[in-house]
Design a protein around this motif. Structure first.
Motif, PDB file in Angstrom:
ATOM      1  N   ALA A 253       0.894  -1.143  -0.061  1.00  0.00           N
ATOM      2  CA  ALA A 253       0.100   0.177  -0.063  1.00  0.00           C
ATOM      3  C   ALA A 253       0.881   1.495   0.062  1.00  0.00           C
ATOM      4  O   ALA A 253       0.719   2.304  -0.609  1.00  0.00           O
ATOM      5  CB  ALA A 253      -0.867  -0.210   1.316  1.00  0.00           C
ATOM      6  N   PHE A 254       1.931   1.216   0.783  1.00  0.00           N
ATOM      7  CA  PHE A 254       2.934   2.263   0.824  1.00  0.00           C
ATOM      8  C   PHE A 254       3.580   2.718  -0.478  1.00  0.00           C
ATOM      9  O   PHE A 254       3.548   3.856  -0.867  1.00  0.00           O
ATOM     10  CB  PHE A 254       3.808   2.322   1.776  1.00  0.00           C
ATOM     11  N   ALA A 257       0.964   4.103  -2.901  1.00  0.00           N
ATOM     12  CA  ALA A 257       0.860   5.560  -2.375  1.00  0.00           C
ATOM     13  C   ALA A 257       2.238   6.448  -2.723  1.00  0.00           C
ATOM     14  O   ALA A 257       1.506   7.525  -3.504  1.00  0.00           O
ATOM     15  CB  ALA A 257       0.598   5.626  -0.885  1.00  0.00           C
ATOM     16  N   ASN A 260       1.490   6.838  -6.625  1.00  0.00           N
ATOM     17  CA  ASN A 260       0.236   7.934  -6.950  1.00  0.00           C
ATOM     18  C   ASN A 260       0.439   9.428  -6.764  1.00  0.00           C
ATOM     19  O   ASN A 260       0.073  10.069  -7.575  1.00  0.00           O
ATOM     20  CB  ASN A 260      -1.104   7.329  -6.179  1.00  0.00           C
ATOM     21  N   ILE A 284       2.976  10.897   3.549  1.00  0.00           N
ATOM     22  CA  ILE A 284       3.837   9.940   3.142  1.00  0.00           C
ATOM     23  C   ILE A 284       4.982   9.707   4.232  1.00  0.00           C
ATOM     24  O   ILE A 284       5.129   8.653   4.527  1.00  0.00           O
ATOM     25  CB  ILE A 284       4.474  10.322   1.862  1.00  0.00           C
ATOM     26  N   ALA A 287       3.545   7.381   7.158  1.00  0.00           N
ATOM     27  CA  ALA A 287       3.369   6.078   6.823  1.00  0.00           C
ATOM     28  C   ALA A 287       4.812   5.655   7.043  1.00  0.00           C
ATOM     29  O   ALA A 287       4.950   4.453   7.253  1.00  0.00           O
ATOM     30  CB  ALA A 287       2.954   6.050   5.259  1.00  0.00           C
ATOM     31  N   VAL A 334      -2.498   1.778   5.372  1.00  0.00           N
ATOM     32  CA  VAL A 334      -3.259   1.784   4.122  1.00  0.00           C
ATOM     33  C   VAL A 334      -4.373   2.935   4.103  1.00  0.00           C
ATOM     34  O   VAL A 334      -4.500   3.301   3.159  1.00  0.00           O
ATOM     35  CB  VAL A 334      -4.281   0.396   4.439  1.00  0.00           C
ATOM     36  N   ALA A 337      -2.521   5.649   2.746  1.00  0.00           N
ATOM     37  CA  ALA A 337      -2.439   5.511   1.428  1.00  0.00           C
ATOM     38  C   ALA A 337      -3.352   5.786   0.494  1.00  0.00           C
ATOM     39  O   ALA A 337      -3.478   6.554  -0.506  1.00  0.00           O
ATOM     40  CB  ALA A 337      -2.132   4.180   0.945  1.00  0.00           C
ATOM     41  N   SER A 341      -4.004   9.205  -2.316  1.00  0.00           N
ATOM     42  CA  SER A 341      -4.321   8.630  -3.791  1.00  0.00           C
ATOM     43  C   SER A 341      -5.380   9.172  -4.496  1.00  0.00           C
ATOM     44  O   SER A 341      -5.489   8.923  -5.579  1.00  0.00           O
ATOM     45  CB  SER A 341      -4.021   7.156  -3.617  1.00  0.00           C
ATOM     46  N   SER A 345      -9.188   5.514  -5.690  1.00  0.00           N
ATOM     47  CA  SER A 345      -8.868   4.466  -4.879  1.00  0.00           C
ATOM     48  C   SER A 345     -10.085   3.984  -4.335  1.00  0.00           C
ATOM     49  O   SER A 345     -10.239   2.892  -3.643  1.00  0.00           O
ATOM     50  CB  SER A 345      -7.724   4.797  -3.823  1.00  0.00           C
ATOM     51  N   LEU A 352      -5.782  -0.667  -4.321  1.00  0.00           N
ATOM     52  CA  LEU A 352      -5.889  -0.107  -2.796  1.00  0.00           C
ATOM     53  C   LEU A 352      -7.152  -0.127  -2.345  1.00  0.00           C
ATOM     54  O   LEU A 352      -7.134  -0.411  -1.017  1.00  0.00           O
ATOM     55  CB  LEU A 352      -5.636   1.506  -2.740  1.00  0.00           C
TER      56      LEU A 352
END
Length: 386
Positions: A253-254, A257, A260, A284, A287, A334, A337, A341, A345, A352
């Motif tokens: 997921a990261f 992200a 994206n 970001i 995460a 998640v 993310a 995104s 998503s 995602l």
């Protein structure tokens, strides 16, 4: 041996290409399972002398992280086979050969599933609502209902347990054994239609006078918490491999992200990418820091299991704490993310969107959040007073 030697990019991409279809059709991952078996993946814990890779828990957890970046539901279901083979490996390393037959069977292609969970049984391994009835020849018949039996469509050996209520002068005894698929007394219900982790086929299993012969009854334990090696080995493998799967899911997921954010453009910033937006950059970074904290903990605990480090009474708090932190951490990553995104998503069919549904399953696996906190609190503060 590097993870990419066992799970090369070509294989990962093939597994990833099927994940959306399995999810949409609520279909078991037969093709993935065959590919993994062909690659020797189901034998990673099996000693080289028995045709396996002879790996330890740290290496297998790293492999499960890698597999989960491609196909989380496949990784979650395969976890159940790896838990039993991992338990056999951990016990053998500590001088207990009572489950060596599991490693030999796995080396010959048998697939193990975990038939332990029961609705309403929050004591998990320390009690059971399934009736284990002793028979004159030393075998036992099992009657009960097991839920969340991942790999229900693919197992050839089901590890399960029940309670002989009359044993030990009426105090009861927990009886563990392995049922073969070609034996009578079990039924897989068609009841797996869930929000996420759909390919795992974690259907309910009904046991009705399912007889397990004496040679496959491998443990009899008192009801309630105890310090038997089997209990430690199950906790060690189950909790760490779950943590590995959800950490791998979060890693994927990261990565999505980051891609994206770099791809999307912002009118506010003159057509430059969202990578220039301070708020997006903060998310970001947040995460990334969450992931940075998870990876060394997973490695350290699995390495300690392999090296037989003695954490004494702190072992169980460490194990349940790892699982709880990994699954909650994955949900957080998640969620971030999804936030960075954009609206695409939210649509069905995006990766995602599927990861967002899959990651929620983590809150239901034992030990759940409440149980984990109780275990950790008791380790530091002592048990609740009666």
């Amino acid at each position: 041996m590097a993870p990419e030697d066992i799970l090369p990019e070509e294989l990962l991409e093939r597994l990833r290409s099927r994940a959306a279809g399995y999810d949409q059709e609520n279909r078991f991952f037969h093709e993935d399972l065959q590919d993994l078996a062909d690659a020797g993946y189901l034998k990673v814990f099996v000693p080289e002398a028995d045709g396996g890779r002879g790996l330890g828990l740290e290496a297998v957890a790293e492999l499960q992280r890698r597999l989960a970046t491609a196909a989380p539901a496949t990784a979650l279901a395969v976890n159940m086979h790896l838990v039993w083979t991992g338990v056999a490996h951990a016990m053998s390393a500590r001088g207990d050969d009572s489950l060596d037959f599991v490693l030999k069977d796995a080396g010959q292609g048998e697939i193990f599933a975990f038939g332990i969970s029961e609705a309403g049984n929050d004591s998990m391994l320390f009690d059971s609502g399934t009736v284990a009835r002793p028979l004159p020849d030393g075998s036992y018949s099992f009657t009960g209902r097991k839920i969340f039996t991942s790999l229900s469509r693919g197992w050839t050996r089901l590890g399960t347990f029940g309670k002989d209520a009359d044993a030990r002068n009426g105090e009861g005894e927990l009886v563990f054994g392995f049922l073969r698929r070609d034996e009578p007394g079990h039924e897989t219900l068609d009841d797996w239609n869930t929000l996420g982790m759909r390919a795992s086929a974690s259907n309910t299993t009904l046991l009705t006078d399912a007889v397990i012969p004496a040679e496959r009854i491998f443990r009899k334990l008192p009801v309630g918490p105890n310090k038997d090696l089997l209990i430690f080995a199950i906790f060690a493998c189950f909790e760490t491999l779950l943590a590995a799967v959800y950490t791998g899911l979060a890693e994927r997921a990261f990565a999505l992200a980051v891609d994206n954010v770099k791809r999307r453009v912002s009118a506010k910033y003159g057509g430059r990418s969202f990578a220039q937006d301070p708020d997006i950059r903060w998310k970001i970074a947040d995460a990334a820091m969450a992931m940075d904290g998870m990876l060394p903990q997973l490695s350290a605990i699995t390495r300690d299991v392999d090296r037989m480090v003695d954490h004494g009474p702190q072992w169980f708090p460490k194990l349940v704490g790892l699982k709880s932190r990994a699954t909650e951490n994955a949900r957080y990553v998640v969620d971030l993310a999804i936030r960075v995104s954009g609206g695409s998503s939210y649509f069905r069919g995006s990766e995602l969107e599927r990861l967002y549904r899959d990651v929620l399953a983590g809150i239901f696996h034992p030990s759940n959040d409440e149980s984990a906190h109780n275990t950790v609190a008791s380790a530091w503060l002592g048990p609740l007073e009666a």
